[in-house]
Design an enzyme around this catalytic site. Sequence first.
Site, short mmCIF file in Angstrom:
data_model
loop_
_atom_site.label_atom_id
_atom_site.label_comp_id
_atom_site.label_asym_id
_atom_site.label_seq_id
_atom_site.Cartn_x
_atom_site.Cartn_y
_atom_site.Cartn_z
N MET A 11 0.85 -1.19 0.00
CA MET A 11 0.00 0.00 0.00
C MET A 11 0.89 1.24 0.00
O MET A 11 1.89 1.30 0.69
CB MET A 11 -0.90 0.02 1.24
CG MET A 11 -1.96 -1.06 1.25
SD MET A 11 -3.20 -0.90 -0.03
CE MET A 11 -4.06 0.58 0.49
N SER A 13 2.56 2.46 -2.62
CA SER A 13 3.72 2.39 -3.51
C SER A 13 3.47 3.01 -4.88
O SER A 13 4.33 2.94 -5.74
CB SER A 13 4.19 0.94 -3.67
OG SER A 13 3.18 0.17 -4.29
N ASP A 83 -5.90 -2.58 -13.15
CA ASP A 83 -5.60 -2.07 -11.81
C ASP A 83 -6.24 -3.01 -10.78
O ASP A 83 -7.27 -3.62 -11.05
CB ASP A 83 -6.15 -0.65 -11.65
CG ASP A 83 -5.63 0.03 -10.39
OD1 ASP A 83 -4.44 -0.14 -10.06
OD2 ASP A 83 -6.42 0.74 -9.75
N GLU A 84 -5.65 -3.11 -9.61
CA GLU A 84 -6.15 -3.97 -8.52
C GLU A 84 -6.31 -5.42 -8.97
O GLU A 84 -7.28 -6.10 -8.65
CB GLU A 84 -7.48 -3.43 -7.97
CG GLU A 84 -7.41 -1.99 -7.47
CD GLU A 84 -6.56 -1.78 -6.23
OE1 GLU A 84 -6.06 -2.76 -5.64
OE2 GLU A 84 -6.39 -0.61 -5.83
N CYS A 140 8.68 1.95 4.58
CA CYS A 140 8.01 1.83 5.88
C CYS A 140 8.25 3.12 6.67
O CYS A 140 9.15 3.90 6.36
CB CYS A 140 8.60 0.62 6.63
SG CYS A 140 7.95 0.37 8.30
N CYS A 176 7.32 -2.46 6.97
CA CYS A 176 8.26 -3.57 6.84
C CYS A 176 7.73 -4.71 7.72
O CYS A 176 6.87 -4.50 8.60
CB CYS A 176 9.66 -3.15 7.27
SG CYS A 176 9.87 -2.89 9.04
#
Length: 193
Positions: A11, A13, A83-84, A140, A176
């Site tokens: 999420m 990115s 997408d998705e 992260c 992370c």
Amino acid sequence: MPKLYFKYGAMGSSKTAQALMVKFNYEEKGYQVGLLKPSVDSRDGLTVVKSRIGLKDTGILIEKDLDLYKWFQHNRYDVLIIDEAQFLSGAQIDQLKDIAIEFVPVLCFGLKTDFQTHMFEGSKRLFEIADSLTEIKSVCTCGRKAEVNARICNGKIVREGEQVFLGGNESYIGLCYDCWKNDKTGSIRQKQK
């Protein structure tokens, strides 16, 4: 020769932003681009494909039972962008692979895993048969590479629930593995205030 591509990331990115930029680049060169998204993703409207940074376009809805190979026979494009893609079925991924083998490049963008670090059906099948896998990296809150899609509620990491729960920055954050595993949410609470 056309290929099936999977570009995945945690999420935050910029997967959707990159999908929309790729669409723009193809169209700028005169290609007919089919932009598609699964019907389960209704956050911004059934046909809206929208990134967190505000880029958006109209997409074609993929219903759960749609045979994409048959659909493509009646809706020809020079390239398909999905997408998705994690929300597609394994059978639909197989259909996209057949389209890529016989006709045009297919570029899929999506998550690799859910909030419990388990693969989605569509992502799993893409990892099994895609011709190209590319990780879209993000960071992260601690500075390491984000690889887990942490579901957040009231500043805390949620570890139970349905696999699909739609949300954006208010419900998910890329972390992370160490921060996710050890409930390191201090920096998350500070960011939400």
